[in-house]
Design a protein around this motif. Structure first.
Motif, PDB file in Angstrom:
ATOM      1  N   CYS A   1      -0.171 -11.440  -0.384  1.00 27.17           N
ATOM      2  CA  CYS A   1      -0.011 -11.354   0.989  1.00 27.17           C
ATOM      3  C   CYS A   1      -0.805 -12.016   1.546  1.00 27.17           C
ATOM      4  O   CYS A   1      -0.609 -12.596   2.522  1.00 27.17           O
TER       5      CYS A   1
ATOM      6  N   TYR B   1       7.649 -13.283 -10.575  1.00 24.84           N
ATOM      7  CA  TYR B   1       7.246 -13.848  -9.000  1.00 24.84           C
ATOM      8  C   TYR B   1       6.457 -13.628  -8.175  1.00 24.84           C
ATOM      9  O   TYR B   1       6.898 -13.084  -7.090  1.00 24.84           O
ATOM     10  N   PRO B   2       4.808 -13.446  -8.165  1.00 19.60           N
ATOM     11  CA  PRO B   2       3.938 -12.958  -7.678  1.00 19.60           C
ATOM     12  C   PRO B   2       3.838 -13.601  -5.884  1.00 19.60           C
ATOM     13  O   PRO B   2       3.604 -12.544  -4.577  1.00 19.60           O
TER      14      PRO B   2
ATOM     15  N   LEU C   1       5.438  -3.464  -3.857  1.00 22.59           N
ATOM     16  CA  LEU C   1       5.576  -4.555  -5.297  1.00 22.59           C
ATOM     17  C   LEU C   1       4.967  -5.410  -4.715  1.00 22.59           C
ATOM     18  O   LEU C   1       4.969  -6.131  -5.487  1.00 22.59           O
ATOM     19  N   VAL C   2       4.705  -6.145  -4.055  1.00 26.12           N
ATOM     20  CA  VAL C   2       3.766  -7.542  -3.928  1.00 26.12           C
ATOM     21  C   VAL C   2       2.321  -7.112  -4.303  1.00 26.12           C
ATOM     22  O   VAL C   2       1.880  -6.016  -3.412  1.00 26.12           O
ATOM     23  N   ASN C   3       2.031  -8.445  -4.644  1.00 26.59           N
ATOM     24  CA  ASN C   3       0.399  -8.857  -4.581  1.00 26.59           C
ATOM     25  C   ASN C   3      -0.689  -8.667  -3.120  1.00 26.59           C
ATOM     26  O   ASN C   3       0.055  -9.648  -2.504  1.00 26.59           O
TER      27      ASN C   3
ATOM     28  N   THR D   1       7.135 -13.943  -3.746  1.00 29.46           N
ATOM     29  CA  THR D   1       7.573 -12.256  -3.340  1.00 29.46           C
ATOM     30  C   THR D   1       6.691 -12.482  -2.683  1.00 29.46           C
ATOM     31  O   THR D   1       6.987 -11.848  -1.361  1.00 29.46           O
ATOM     32  N   ALA D   2       5.218 -12.347  -2.259  1.00 27.99           N
ATOM     33  CA  ALA D   2       4.390 -12.274  -1.498  1.00 27.99           C
ATOM     34  C   ALA D   2       4.927 -13.190  -0.161  1.00 27.99           C
ATOM     35  O   ALA D   2       4.754 -12.688   0.971  1.00 27.99           O
TER      36      ALA D   2
ATOM     37  N   PHE E   1      10.342  -5.344  -0.169  1.00 28.59           N
ATOM     38  CA  PHE E   1       9.382  -5.863  -1.242  1.00 28.59           C
ATOM     39  C   PHE E   1       8.183  -4.271  -1.338  1.00 28.59           C
ATOM     40  O   PHE E   1       6.960  -5.073  -1.979  1.00 28.59           O
TER      41      PHE E   1
ATOM     42  N   SER F   1      11.277  -4.624  -8.443  1.00 26.30           N
ATOM     43  CA  SER F   1       9.910  -4.524  -9.084  1.00 26.30           C
ATOM     44  C   SER F   1       9.393  -5.308 -10.339  1.00 26.30           C
ATOM     45  O   SER F   1       8.282  -6.065 -10.219  1.00 26.30           O
TER      46      SER F   1
ATOM     47  N   CYS G   1       8.523  -8.748  -8.511  1.00 25.72           N
ATOM     48  CA  CYS G   1       8.055  -9.030  -8.031  1.00 25.72           C
ATOM     49  C   CYS G   1       6.416  -9.083  -8.769  1.00 25.72           C
ATOM     50  O   CYS G   1       5.342  -9.778  -8.372  1.00 25.72           O
TER      51      CYS G   1
ATOM     52  N   ALA H   1       7.862 -12.078   2.216  1.00 24.22           N
ATOM     53  CA  ALA H   1       7.445 -11.194   2.922  1.00 24.22           C
ATOM     54  C   ALA H   1       6.935 -10.929   3.545  1.00 24.22           C
ATOM     55  O   ALA H   1       7.533 -10.717   5.189  1.00 24.22           O
TER      56      ALA H   1
END
Length: 182
Positions: free
Chosen positions: A126, A48-49, A120-122, A52-53, A117, A42, A45, A56
């Motif tokens: 994404c 580093y939004p 948890l990701v934006n 991580t998006a 993720f 969490s 994410c 993913a």
């Protein structure tokens, strides 16, 4: 990694999610808890939004179902540091025991079935990564998947099959995104 204060998600998670402090902020519903490291994921994410998006969405596209603990990142401190996403060994033509099984699995909109993720990701980041992949011209995917000769044990026919699978998986990305990540 020398000199960096990185959190190693590849190590065993010794924490017990049932023993969390009562004042710990709640995690989103549907968070994938089976891989461990839920709180650090969490944090990852949040810190580093965009990265991580991207990881993913790329994992969904290539059928990488073993992402769970294949990364390291600097989580301490307020400034952004580094994030390492490792190992694509169980994706594309290696997501199942044989190339034929892998190609069959990659054609399924039910694969992969989870991502560490998820939730948890934006969502906006994404969606922007999905747009980037959808806009990728076929020649770019072809040049990334075919090499004009056998590479290791991967024949030209299999390289072209991976190319075809990635083009088809582009059509599945929106559904995968909504079902798994958001």
């Amino acid at each position: 990694e020398a000199g960096l204060n990185v959190y190693d998600f590849t190590e065993d998670d010794r924490s017990d999610p049932d023993m969390e402090s009562e004042d710990a902020p709640p995690l989103p519903a549907g968070v994938f808890r089976n891989a461990g490291h839920v709180r650090p994921m969490s944090e990852l994410c949040l810190k580093y939004p965009l990265e991580t998006a991207g990881i993913a969405v790329f994992d969904l596209w290539i059928g990488n179902e073993d992402r769970a603990l294949n990364f390291k990142a600097e989580l301490s401190g307020t400034e952004r540091g580094v994030i390492f996403a490792l190992d694509q060994g169980s994706s594309l033509l290696s997501c199942r025991a044989s190339v034929l099984e892998s190609l069959d699995t990659l054609s399924s909109e039910a694969f992969p079935s989870f991502h560490p993720f998820q939730r948890l990701v934006n969502p906006l980041y994404c969606k922007s990564w999905v747009e980037r992949i959808l806009e990728m011209p076929p020649w770019a995917v072809l040049s990334a998947t075919t090499y004009g000769d056998t590479v290791g044990n991967v024949t030209l026919d299999e390289q072209y099959a991976a190319y075809d699978a990635l083009l088809r998986r582009k059509d599945l990305l929106d559904g995968l995104l909504n079902r798994i990540l958001l």
